[in-house]
Write a protein that holds these residues in place. Structure first.
Motif, short mmCIF file in Angstrom:
data_model
loop_
_atom_site.label_atom_id
_atom_site.label_comp_id
_atom_site.label_asym_id
_atom_site.label_seq_id
_atom_site.Cartn_x
_atom_site.Cartn_y
_atom_site.Cartn_z
N ARG A 43 0.84 -1.20 0.00
CA ARG A 43 0.00 0.00 0.00
C ARG A 43 0.87 1.25 0.00
O ARG A 43 1.85 1.34 0.74
N VAL A 146 -9.79 -5.47 13.63
CA VAL A 146 -9.62 -4.41 12.64
C VAL A 146 -8.49 -4.80 11.70
O VAL A 146 -7.33 -4.90 12.10
N ASP A 147 -8.81 -5.01 10.41
CA ASP A 147 -7.80 -5.44 9.45
C ASP A 147 -7.56 -4.39 8.37
O ASP A 147 -7.03 -4.69 7.31
N TYR A 148 -7.97 -3.15 8.64
CA TYR A 148 -7.72 -2.08 7.68
C TYR A 148 -6.23 -1.75 7.60
O TYR A 148 -5.66 -1.58 6.53
N TRP A 149 -5.57 -1.69 8.76
CA TRP A 149 -4.15 -1.39 8.80
C TRP A 149 -3.35 -2.66 8.53
O TRP A 149 -3.88 -3.77 8.57
N ASP A 323 -14.29 -1.17 15.47
CA ASP A 323 -13.75 -0.53 14.27
C ASP A 323 -14.16 0.94 14.28
O ASP A 323 -15.33 1.27 14.46
N GLN A 325 -14.00 3.12 11.75
CA GLN A 325 -14.23 3.68 10.41
C GLN A 325 -15.69 4.06 10.16
O GLN A 325 -16.00 4.58 9.09
N TRP A 329 -13.69 7.22 6.75
CA TRP A 329 -12.43 6.51 6.57
C TRP A 329 -11.21 7.37 6.88
O TRP A 329 -10.09 6.87 6.89
N TYR A 331 -10.62 8.65 9.74
CA TYR A 331 -10.35 8.49 11.17
C TYR A 331 -10.33 9.84 11.90
O TYR A 331 -9.75 9.96 12.97
N GLU A 378 -14.07 4.34 -3.16
CA GLU A 378 -13.19 3.19 -3.33
C GLU A 378 -13.52 2.47 -4.63
O GLU A 378 -14.69 2.23 -4.94
N THR A 392 -8.34 4.14 -3.21
CA THR A 392 -9.26 4.75 -2.24
C THR A 392 -8.96 6.24 -2.12
O THR A 392 -7.79 6.64 -2.07
N THR A 418 -3.51 0.18 -3.35
CA THR A 418 -3.19 -1.09 -2.73
C THR A 418 -3.20 -2.20 -3.77
O THR A 418 -4.08 -2.25 -4.63
#
Length: 424
Positions: A43, A146-149, A323, A325, A329, A331, A378, A392, A418
């Motif tokens: 990313r 949380v799997d965004y990062w 999460d 978000q 998005w 944050y 996105e 995104t 990404t």
């Protein structure tokens, strides 16, 4: 020009691994017992923010999920999931693990073990786990992995699940630690590269990569013969590192979908009540409400959504294990309370393309003060079952010049590209 070059590099960073992936798969299949899944995600993220400083992060995540059956009946299972993040420019952005003069991007380099547990499923409809594991209930608002990062958020816990595979599911977990996206290198002693470093400096508790907790997490779900989903939950959390995150939350959630004709309709109604608990220095009782109504035509989904996190003088409703978000998005409002959000969402897909757009209008719940609006876009393209590219774009427009978010009170513009690969 520089950004264009970096973008091209980031999108191409995984392409050499196309040839590498097959030998890796062959070695795992031929020489290593068990089942293995390799995930790689590169990313490049760019953020513009006047207050905290512009930031660019260029990273690749490597994650291997390996599992083994420990007995002939396959009732016992061991799972290990090492995760490694490589940063190509770690000196150029603020990961919070190492603070620098830029807007935060929470992708610190380093190795972690998000998951490592033993599971048992020898009893009918029951499964038990002990160790580091993913825990997510409902949509992840209150409890989530949380799997965004690039480094995921997981729990050290003992958990039990009953699922009759028809209409009833019960989940319970007792968690003792939260392994956060900041990683295990975010220890109490600051890194020497941190701009705040001096020999006696210690990290603020909220920036620690691991929080010690004592949490009872209970979630019940029942689906009727008409596919109406009813959920009830109770989350009792004592956070021993950040005491103001200690709370007790009780709630219900109703979801339903129905298709009388060509259009498919869906709605969600959720309400929860929260109070301070255990070692919390706060004194409050607050509530959460979420309403959503949507319609779907073929592969196009539209919805209107209304979120409220209430507050009073002593504190407000928080979602510290979920999460962040849901309020955009960017944050900009992570770990905030006293918020009301009206947002519109559209999702669609066509062949190998899919897209998602949100528009948020956010204000203070108690005063109605307009805090800002945010546009999230996105676009993703799946080349095949293993390779996917995603672009995104996020634009948060602040309406007041005061501290309105966890990170900033200025406009935030961000985009990231990404490329991801998954061995299945």
């Amino acid at each position: 020009m520089k950004k264009t070059i970096i973008t091209i590099l980031s999108l191409g960073a995984l392409l050499p691994l196309t040839g590498l992936a097959n030998p890796i798969e062959q070695v795992l299949a031929e020489h290593v017992a068990g089942e293995h899944k390799l995930t790689m995600r590169t990313r490049y993220q760019d953020i513009d923010n006047k207050m905290l400083g512009d930031a660019q992060a260029f990273t690749t995540m490597f994650r291997l999920t390996s599992s083994w059956h420990l007995d002939d009946e396959e009732d016992w299972q061991l799972l290990l999931q090492p995760n490694y993040v490589h940063s190509y420019n770690e000196d150029d952005y603020n990961s919070i693990t190492v603070v620098r003069d830029t807007f935060p991007i929470l992708d610190p380099p380093g190795a972690n073990l998000p998951q490592g547990f033993i599971a048992y499923k020898g009893l009918d409809n029951w499964q038990f786990k002990l160790g580091r594991q993913n825990i997510q209930f409902n949509d992840g608002r209150h409890i989530d992995t949380v799997d965004y990062w690039q480094t995921p958020h997981t729990f050290s816990a003992v958990s039990a699940q009953y699922n009759n595979q028809i209409n009833f599911k019960l989940d319970y977990a007792y968690a003792t630690k939260v392994h956060r996206v900041l990683g295990r290198d975010a220890r109490r002693k600051l890194d020497k590269d941190d701009i705040r470093y001096h020999p006696d400096a210690v990290r603020p508790p909220f920036e620690l990569g691991v929080h010690d907790i004592s949490a009872h997490l209970l979630n019940l779900n029942y689906i009727t013969e008409q596919d109406l989903s009813l959920s009830a939950y109770y989350y009792d959390v004592e956070n021993q590192d950040v005491d103001w995150l200690s709370s007790t939350t009780t709630g219900i959630r109703i979801e339903d979908t129905f298709k009388p004709g060509k259009l498919k309709y869906q709605y969600v109604v959720e309400a929860a009540y929260q109070t301070d608990a255990h070692n919390s220095p706060l004194d409050y009782s607050a509530w959460f409400r979420f309403l959503s109504a949507g319609v779907q035509y073929k592969s196009h989904q539209f919805s209107i959504n209304h979120d409220i996190l209430s507050a009073e003088d002593g504190g407000g409703f928080m979602t510290g294990l979920g999460d962040n978000q849901f309020f955009g998005w960017s944050y900009a409002f992570a770990y905030q309370t006293n918020l009301e959000d009206l947002y519109f969402s559209y999702k669609g897909r066509y062949k190998k393309w899919r897209w998602h757009a949100n528009y948020h209008q956010i204000q203070r719940y108690t005063t109605g003060q307009d805090l800002g609006n945010e546009l999230d876009l996105e676009l993703a393209y799946r080349f095949n079952r293993r390779w996917e590219a995603k672009l995104t774009y996020v634009d948060f427009n602040a309406k007041v010049q005061q501290k309105v978010g966890f990170w900033s009170d200025e406009d935030i513009t961000s985009w990231h590209a990404t490329v991801s690969y998954q061995l299945k």
